[in-house]
Design an enzyme around this catalytic site. Structure first.
Site, PDB file in Angstrom:
ATOM      1  N   HIS A   1     -13.056  47.780   1.850  1.00 15.41           N
ATOM      2  CA  HIS A   1     -11.701  47.900   2.379  1.00 15.41           C
ATOM      3  C   HIS A   1     -11.470  49.310   2.893  1.00 15.41           C
ATOM      4  O   HIS A   1     -11.778  50.292   2.212  1.00 15.41           O
ATOM      5  CB  HIS A   1     -10.667  47.563   1.312  1.00 15.41           C
ATOM      6  CG  HIS A   1      -9.254  47.650   1.811  1.00 15.41           C
ATOM      7  ND1 HIS A   1      -8.757  46.798   2.779  1.00 15.41           N
ATOM      8  CD2 HIS A   1      -8.245  48.512   1.512  1.00 15.41           C
ATOM      9  CE1 HIS A   1      -7.501  47.110   3.040  1.00 15.41           C
ATOM     10  NE2 HIS A   1      -7.170  48.154   2.293  1.00 15.41           N
ATOM     11  N   SER A   2     -10.943  49.418   4.110  1.00 16.71           N
ATOM     12  CA  SER A   2     -10.623  50.693   4.745  1.00 16.71           C
ATOM     13  C   SER A   2     -11.884  51.566   4.813  1.00 16.71           C
ATOM     14  O   SER A   2     -12.887  51.130   5.376  1.00 16.71           O
ATOM     15  CB  SER A   2      -9.480  51.375   3.993  1.00 16.71           C
ATOM     16  OG  SER A   2      -8.871  52.370   4.770  1.00 16.71           O
ATOM     17  N   MET A   3     -11.884  52.764   4.239  1.00 17.02           N
ATOM     18  CA  MET A   3     -13.095  53.583   4.256  1.00 17.02           C
ATOM     19  C   MET A   3     -14.284  52.797   3.706  1.00 17.02           C
ATOM     20  O   MET A   3     -15.419  52.937   4.184  1.00 17.02           O
ATOM     21  CB  MET A   3     -12.896  54.855   3.433  1.00 17.02           C
ATOM     22  CG  MET A   3     -14.137  55.753   3.363  1.00 17.02           C
ATOM     23  SD  MET A   3     -14.004  57.141   2.197  1.00 17.02           S
ATOM     24  CE  MET A   3     -14.410  56.293   0.666  1.00 17.02           C
TER      25      MET A   3
ATOM     26  N   SER B   1     -12.716  44.973   5.832  1.00 21.35           N
ATOM     27  CA  SER B   1     -11.276  44.804   5.670  1.00 21.35           C
ATOM     28  C   SER B   1     -10.519  46.084   6.017  1.00 21.35           C
ATOM     29  O   SER B   1     -10.878  47.167   5.563  1.00 21.35           O
ATOM     30  CB  SER B   1     -10.988  44.400   4.217  1.00 21.35           C
ATOM     31  OG  SER B   1      -9.606  44.460   3.924  1.00 21.35           O
TER      32      SER B   1
END
Length: 258
Positions: free
Chosen positions: A95-97, A122
């Site tokens: 998720h993200s990074m 994500s």
């Protein structure tokens, strides 16, 4: 650094070990996040799939360790710690990074001859569509404002000075890793990629998420959910069902090809 810190136990959290598991899902957290972000995912995932939540240095029980401020180095270290698990069918969720780290982990695994079943990216633009970042050089106040704006951390908790002092070094280190990451073109992944985003996420728009399809020679899918950057909190059951379904399909396809 102690020998214990150098073991996979420092990096991998198995909140709900499953001896029945036929596959594993490696989950990588967002900037400033920790393995415990995926505790609810681990609890809700069926016994046929075990969740391996990655704990980066510099947070929670690893707070005394220096942060790793390079996406490439993070990916190298994660791959090293995953080697004992590469005999099992494996999916990657970031998720993200964490999505960028998961992508670089997948690249490294494939170079070594281990092919993930799927990559779930994500809340993050594709590596080739990333926006320039300068967050790592911002003030503490700006970083905390960013956290409040994204909604991933309770505002009351962010008012706790002790908590803020504890999370800021990891958050700043992660943002430096994000800011300095540069996508290096190379072979596309051989595994399917599923991109996920919240429809109101300010960090990734539709086209940036669709660009993940340019990074695989296998299938690509984009799923959009109601919500913002942390849409996962409201849609965990739906996301887990999607992951389990796509992992099962990939596993069946792999078995049929043998």
């Amino acid at each position: 650094m102690s020998d214990a810190v150098n073991t996979g136990e420092a990096w991998i959290r198995r909140y709900h070990p499953s001896p029945e598991a036929s596959s594993v899902l490696v989950c990588l957290p967002h900037a400033g996040g920790s393995a415990s972000f995926y505790f609810p995912v681990s609890r809700m995932t069926p016994a046929s799939m075990e969740v391996l939540a990655v704990q980066f240095p510099g947070r929670q029980d690893r707070r005394g360790e220096p942060c790793v401020e390079s996406i490439g180095e993070l990916a190298d270290r994660v791959v090293e710690m995953l080697r004992p698990w590469t005999g099992m069918p494996m999916g990657l969720f970031g998720h993200s990074m964490g999505a960028t780290v998961a992508f670089e982990v997948a690249r490294r695994l494939e170079r070594e001859g281990t092919y993930p079943l799927a990559l779930f990216a994500s809340g993050r633009p594709a590596p080739s569509a990333l926006r320039p970042g300068f967050a790592g050089r911002r003030s503490d106040e700006w970083l905390l404002g960013e956290l409040r704006g994204l909604g991933g951390t309770d505002a009351q908790v962010l008012g706790d000075d002790e908590f803020v002092r504890a999370i800021l070094p990891a958050l700043r280190g992660d943002y430096r890793a994000v800011d300095t990451y540069r996508y290096l073109p190379g072979p596309r992944l051989s595994c399917p990629v599923v991109a996920l985003r919240g429809e109101d996420d300010p960090k990734v728009d539709h086209d940036e998420a669709r660009a993940w399809g340019d990074h695989t020679t296998a299938g690509f899918e984009l799923r959009t959910f109601a919500g913002d950057h942390f849409y996962l909190a409201e849609h965990a059951a739906e996301v887990i069902a999607l992951v389990v379904d796509r992992m099962s399909a990939a596993l069946n396809s792999t078995r049929a090809a043998r």
